[in-house]
Scaffold this active site. Structure first.
Site, PDB file in Angstrom:
ATOM      1  N   PRO A  91       0.817  -1.219   0.000  1.00 46.21           N
ATOM      2  CG  PRO A  91      -0.198  -1.179   2.102  1.00 46.21           C
ATOM      3  CD  PRO A  91       0.642  -2.031   1.205  1.00 46.21           C
ATOM      4  NE  ARG A 156      -9.146  -5.275 -20.220  1.00 49.68           N
ATOM      5  CZ  ARG A 156     -10.233  -5.719 -20.849  1.00 49.68           C
ATOM      6  NH1 ARG A 156     -10.616  -6.962 -20.671  1.00 49.68           N
ATOM      7  NH2 ARG A 156     -10.929  -4.935 -21.631  1.00 49.68           N
ATOM      8  CG  ASP A 171     -11.154  -1.330 -21.942  1.00 46.97           C
ATOM      9  OD1 ASP A 171     -12.338  -1.573 -22.219  1.00 46.97           O
ATOM     10  OD2 ASP A 171     -10.282  -2.212 -21.788  1.00 46.97           O
TER      11      ASP A 171
HETATM   12  N1  SAM Z   1       1.538  -2.990   7.443  1.00 46.62           N
HETATM   13  C1  SAM Z   1       1.606  -2.771   6.018  1.00 46.62           C
HETATM   14  C2  SAM Z   1       1.574  -1.269   5.743  1.00 46.62           C
HETATM   15  O1  SAM Z   1       0.959  -0.543   6.493  1.00 46.62           O
HETATM   16  O2  SAM Z   1       2.147  -0.840   4.717  1.00 46.62           O
HETATM   17  C3  SAM Z   1       0.440  -3.452   5.315  1.00 46.62           C
HETATM   18  C4  SAM Z   1       0.532  -4.942   5.315  1.00 46.62           C
HETATM   19  S1  SAM Z   1      -0.797  -5.726   4.477  1.00 46.62           S
HETATM   20  C5  SAM Z   1      -1.800  -6.286   5.802  1.00 46.62           C
HETATM   21  C6  SAM Z   1      -0.079  -7.220   3.881  1.00 46.62           C
HETATM   22  C7  SAM Z   1       0.363  -7.194   2.439  1.00 46.62           C
HETATM   23  O3  SAM Z   1      -0.750  -7.040   1.585  1.00 46.62           O
HETATM   24  C8  SAM Z   1       1.298  -6.085   2.036  1.00 46.62           C
HETATM   25  O4  SAM Z   1       2.635  -6.357   2.405  1.00 46.62           O
HETATM   26  C9  SAM Z   1       1.115  -6.029   0.539  1.00 46.62           C
HETATM   27  O5  SAM Z   1       1.880  -6.995  -0.141  1.00 46.62           O
HETATM   28  C10 SAM Z   1      -0.356  -6.387   0.394  1.00 46.62           C
HETATM   29  N2  SAM Z   1      -1.209  -5.208   0.218  1.00 46.62           N
HETATM   30  C11 SAM Z   1      -2.115  -4.726   1.082  1.00 46.62           C
HETATM   31  N3  SAM Z   1      -2.736  -3.643   0.606  1.00 46.62           N
HETATM   32  C12 SAM Z   1      -2.230  -3.418  -0.626  1.00 46.62           C
HETATM   33  C13 SAM Z   1      -2.459  -2.428  -1.614  1.00 46.62           C
HETATM   34  N4  SAM Z   1      -3.337  -1.447  -1.440  1.00 46.62           N
HETATM   35  N5  SAM Z   1      -1.749  -2.511  -2.765  1.00 46.62           N
HETATM   36  C14 SAM Z   1      -0.835  -3.488  -2.951  1.00 46.62           C
HETATM   37  N6  SAM Z   1      -0.570  -4.449  -2.032  1.00 46.62           N
HETATM   38  C15 SAM Z   1      -1.244  -4.413  -0.872  1.00 46.62           C
END
Ligand code: SAM
Length: 242
Positions: A91, A156, A171
């Site tokens: 994220p 795609r 799209d």
């Molecule tokens: N504690 C982390 C933080 O605040 O950045 C978030 C951990 S999340 C519970 C577990 C994993 O889900 C992340 O390491 C990532 O690989 C994935 N993930 C969660 N949200 C995501 C998003 N919005 N985009 C991409 N990957 C995401």
């Protein structure tokens, strides 16, 4: 194009990637997906992949060794090209959009690393990857759904993956606009009528109408997209008069 996916849950990819557009692209060989179980590269006999954060705090973090070794062994065995993008799903990354999908579709292969738990040991972020991508400002439990979203949207855009080469170009976001409204039969459903112009058979006028409807929808729903469009004088005037 080849996608290398690094995950603790390989089974999650089985069914979603078997169906529809991606299923067909896999069968025809236009897309290849190489799933790697990060746990196979755990360095201890208990197959540990996570550990407590130094300094305390909730949850567990993915340890560096299994992820580094899983990626590096693929590179050493020439399964992954050394200079191909190595993307951490997180994220905290740059926010994914259609332009990033286009950019990724130009590569022969990309790798996607899926996190779990509280995320990654920072050394993975600082010393292994070439890019970090988020699919939006929200937190999921793992990187598998973001990886699937990226595989789908990038695939795609590859020639031959969707039936008509034009359909990805129509799209939303392809040319920076939201897609125009579309209708199918019946032309009149319980008094709700399809716009006359679409039944006229006049393709030049239909194209003009669609472009205007796209501009209108984008201005109303996503005004933030308008500033980066290159518009004709006429289109600018049209938007100003809306
Ligand atoms: N504690 C982390 C933080 O605040 O950045 C978030 C951990 S999340 C519970 C577990 C994993 O889900 C992340 O390491 C990532 O690989 C994935 N993930 C969660 N949200 C995501 C998003 N919005 N985009 C991409 N990957 C995401």
């Amino acid at each position: 194009m080849k996608f290398h996916i690094f995950t603790l849950f390989p089974k999650l990819f089985e069914s979603p990637l078997e169906e529809g557009v991606i299923g067909r692209a896999l069968k025809s060989g236009l897309v290849q997906i190489n799933i790697n179980n990060i746990r196979d590269h755990s360095v201890d006999r208990h197959k540990t992949v996570d550990d407590y954060p130094f300094g305390g705090g909730p949850g567990m973090l993915l340890k560096p060794e299994p992820i580094f070794e899983s990626v590096q062994s693929n590179i050493e065995q020439n399964r992954i090209k050394r200079d191909s993008p190595l993307i951490l799903l997180s994220p905290q990354g740059r926010q994914f959009n259609q332009n990033i999908a286009k950019e990724l579709s130009l590569h022969e292969e990309i790798s996607l690393i899926c996190g779990r738990y509280e995320g990654f040991d920072e050394r993975i972020r600082c010393n292994l990857i070439t890019d970090e991508i988020s699919i939006g400002d929200f937190v999921l439990s793992g990187g598998e759904i973001p990886a699937m979203a990226i595989v789908d949207s990038v695939s795609r855009l590859l020639p031959g993956v969707i039936n008509s080469s034009d359909s990805a170009k129509n799209d939303s976001f392809y040319d920076g606009l939201l897609q125009y409204p579309q209708y199918t039969r019946p032309a009149d459903y319980q008094g709700m009528k399809v716009p006359e112009i679409l039944l006229s058979g006049n393709h030049a006028e239909i194209e003009k109408w669609r472009r205007r409807e796209s501009l209108k929808k984008t201005k109303l729903r996503r005004p933030d997209l308008i500033s980066s469009l290159s518009l004709s004088e006429e289109e600018r005037a049209f938007l100003e008069n809306l």
